[in-house]
Write an enzyme that holds these catalytic residues in place. Structure first.
Site, mmCIF file in Angstrom:
data_model
loop_
_atom_site.group_PDB
_atom_site.id
_atom_site.type_symbol
_atom_site.label_atom_id
_atom_site.label_comp_id
_atom_site.label_asym_id
_atom_site.label_seq_id
_atom_site.Cartn_x
_atom_site.Cartn_y
_atom_site.Cartn_z
ATOM 1 N N LYS A 1 29.278 9.028 -22.315
ATOM 2 C CA LYS A 1 27.867 9.330 -21.473
ATOM 3 C C LYS A 1 26.546 9.868 -22.246
ATOM 4 O O LYS A 1 25.694 9.436 -22.137
ATOM 5 C CB LYS A 1 28.229 10.345 -20.644
ATOM 6 C CG LYS A 1 29.217 9.709 -19.463
ATOM 7 C CD LYS A 1 29.210 10.663 -17.932
ATOM 8 C CE LYS A 1 29.326 12.195 -18.436
ATOM 9 N NZ LYS A 1 30.857 12.390 -19.179
ATOM 10 N N ARG B 1 29.534 16.383 -10.469
ATOM 11 C CA ARG B 1 30.638 16.356 -10.814
ATOM 12 C C ARG B 1 31.770 16.261 -9.897
ATOM 13 O O ARG B 1 33.187 16.495 -9.886
ATOM 14 C CB ARG B 1 30.914 17.476 -11.792
ATOM 15 C CG ARG B 1 30.665 17.289 -13.380
ATOM 16 C CD ARG B 1 31.246 16.886 -14.278
ATOM 17 N NE ARG B 1 32.045 17.262 -15.483
ATOM 18 C CZ ARG B 1 30.973 17.286 -16.240
ATOM 19 N NH1 ARG B 1 29.919 17.152 -16.603
ATOM 20 N NH2 ARG B 1 31.642 17.998 -17.450
ATOM 21 N N ARG C 1 35.681 14.911 -32.231
ATOM 22 C CA ARG C 1 34.167 14.960 -32.473
ATOM 23 C C ARG C 1 33.450 15.947 -33.004
ATOM 24 O O ARG C 1 33.938 17.319 -32.905
ATOM 25 C CB ARG C 1 33.494 14.447 -31.097
ATOM 26 C CG ARG C 1 33.354 15.559 -30.077
ATOM 27 C CD ARG C 1 32.756 15.055 -28.962
ATOM 28 N NE ARG C 1 32.948 15.699 -27.560
ATOM 29 C CZ ARG C 1 32.498 15.498 -26.408
ATOM 30 N NH1 ARG C 1 32.071 14.346 -26.288
ATOM 31 N NH2 ARG C 1 32.966 16.377 -25.463
ATOM 32 N N ARG D 1 40.109 19.752 -18.678
ATOM 33 C CA ARG D 1 38.979 19.159 -18.455
ATOM 34 C C ARG D 1 39.281 17.650 -17.866
ATOM 35 O O ARG D 1 38.541 17.094 -16.802
ATOM 36 C CB ARG D 1 38.136 18.866 -19.596
ATOM 37 C CG ARG D 1 37.507 20.142 -19.994
ATOM 38 C CD ARG D 1 37.097 20.204 -21.348
ATOM 39 N NE ARG D 1 35.835 19.457 -21.695
ATOM 40 C CZ ARG D 1 35.565 19.157 -22.779
ATOM 41 N NH1 ARG D 1 36.201 19.535 -24.058
ATOM 42 N NH2 ARG D 1 34.581 18.260 -23.130
HETATM 43 P P1 AMP Z 1 29.911 18.165 -20.606
HETATM 44 O O1 AMP Z 1 29.111 18.508 -21.892
HETATM 45 O O2 AMP Z 1 29.313 17.317 -19.573
HETATM 46 O O3 AMP Z 1 31.371 17.751 -21.024
HETATM 47 O O4 AMP Z 1 29.995 19.856 -19.936
HETATM 48 C C1 AMP Z 1 30.523 20.690 -20.423
HETATM 49 C C2 AMP Z 1 31.028 21.871 -19.365
HETATM 50 O O5 AMP Z 1 29.974 22.171 -18.884
HETATM 51 C C3 AMP Z 1 31.978 21.316 -18.305
HETATM 52 O O6 AMP Z 1 33.556 21.390 -18.730
HETATM 53 C C4 AMP Z 1 31.875 22.358 -17.314
HETATM 54 O O7 AMP Z 1 32.320 23.304 -17.583
HETATM 55 C C5 AMP Z 1 30.277 22.546 -17.327
HETATM 56 N N1 AMP Z 1 29.503 21.609 -16.620
HETATM 57 C C6 AMP Z 1 28.649 20.318 -17.150
HETATM 58 N N2 AMP Z 1 28.109 19.863 -16.057
HETATM 59 C C7 AMP Z 1 28.630 20.386 -14.774
HETATM 60 C C8 AMP Z 1 28.461 20.047 -13.368
HETATM 61 N N3 AMP Z 1 27.730 19.220 -12.974
HETATM 62 N N4 AMP Z 1 29.327 21.088 -12.727
HETATM 63 C C9 AMP Z 1 29.864 22.117 -12.954
HETATM 64 N N5 AMP Z 1 30.199 22.320 -14.422
HETATM 65 C C10 AMP Z 1 29.806 21.340 -15.122
#
Ligand code: AMP
Length: 218
Positions: A13, A88, A127, A172
């Protein structure tokens, strides 16, 4: 165009959001990116979010909803936006609909990136990125052409995300399956969903995205 990018961690993404936002000249809001910056700056939000992120859990809805709310009402997002990593869960999706209604906007397309779990795990664990310019690499799929030197900026300092570890990955993916995956049905019902295979090469995927946006706008 107001677009959501939906998909598991590691589904590509972020990479595609960066490409598409340049092509369409619209902004991306990545809640993960915003939160990582807050953690780095040790802000109040960052201090609150850190333990959730490091254990692979979602941070409380209120925190991310505020991040989105503050940005979407700004002028920068008038032409459109890509939401990467938000919503999410169902309550974030409902809250987003409410917020957009108030400012007379709506989501027009939801891209769902499909990638099988084995590939996701390798992508996440492999990564790393260049500390200077942010170029993304993978020790299984895409190493720099010259070992230890960034293809893009020629510097040699790399880093990995602190949550890209074996300990957090299962959590995750579990959180994705339990909380985020149900959004596929939600957006399908609303006729907004466009599923895309996330295992092709980034340029091919981005071509498909652009085509879909073009077809939508016709
Ligand atoms: P990402 O970079 O999208 O993989 O997000 C990394 C981490 O940020 C996730 O594992 C969550 O802990 C937090 N996070 C990101 N977006 C959200 C969201 N919309 N709601 C809750 N936690 C989020």
């Amino acid at each position: 165009m107001n677009i959501i990018f939906l998909g598991a961690p590691g589904s590509g993404k972020g990479t595609q959001a960066e490409i598409l936002s340049k092509k369409l000249d619209i902004k991306t809001i990545s809640t993960g990116e915003v939160l990582r910056k807050e953690v780095q700056e040790q802000s109040e939000v960052g201090i609150l979010a850190k333990s959730y992120m490091n254990s692979g859990r979602l941070v409380p809805d209120e925190l991310v909803i505020n991040i989105i709310k503050n940005r979407l009402s700004g002028d920068d997002y008038k032409k459109g936006f890509i939401l990467d990593g938000f919503p999410r869960n169902m309550s974030q999706a409902e809250k987003l609909d409410e917020m957009l209604k108030v400012i007379n906007k709506k989501i027009e397309l939801v891209f769902n990136f499909e990638v099988e779990e084995g590939v996701l795990i390798k992508r996440i664990l492999g990564r790393f990125s260049c500390k200077s310019c942010g170029a993304v690499y993978n020790r299984f799929f895409k190493l720099p052409k010259q070992e230890g030197v960034c293809d893009q900026c020629s510097k040699g300092d790399f880093e990995s995300r602190s949550d890209d570890t074996e300990e957090t990955i299962n959590n995750r993916l579990k959180v994705y399956r339990e909380s985020t995956e149900p959004l596929i049905e939600y957006y399908k019902k609303n006729n907004l969903l466009f599923s895309i295979s996330g295992v092709k090469s980034p340029p091919l995927i981005s071509e498909e995205l652009v085509k879909a946006v073009y077809n939508f706008s016709k």
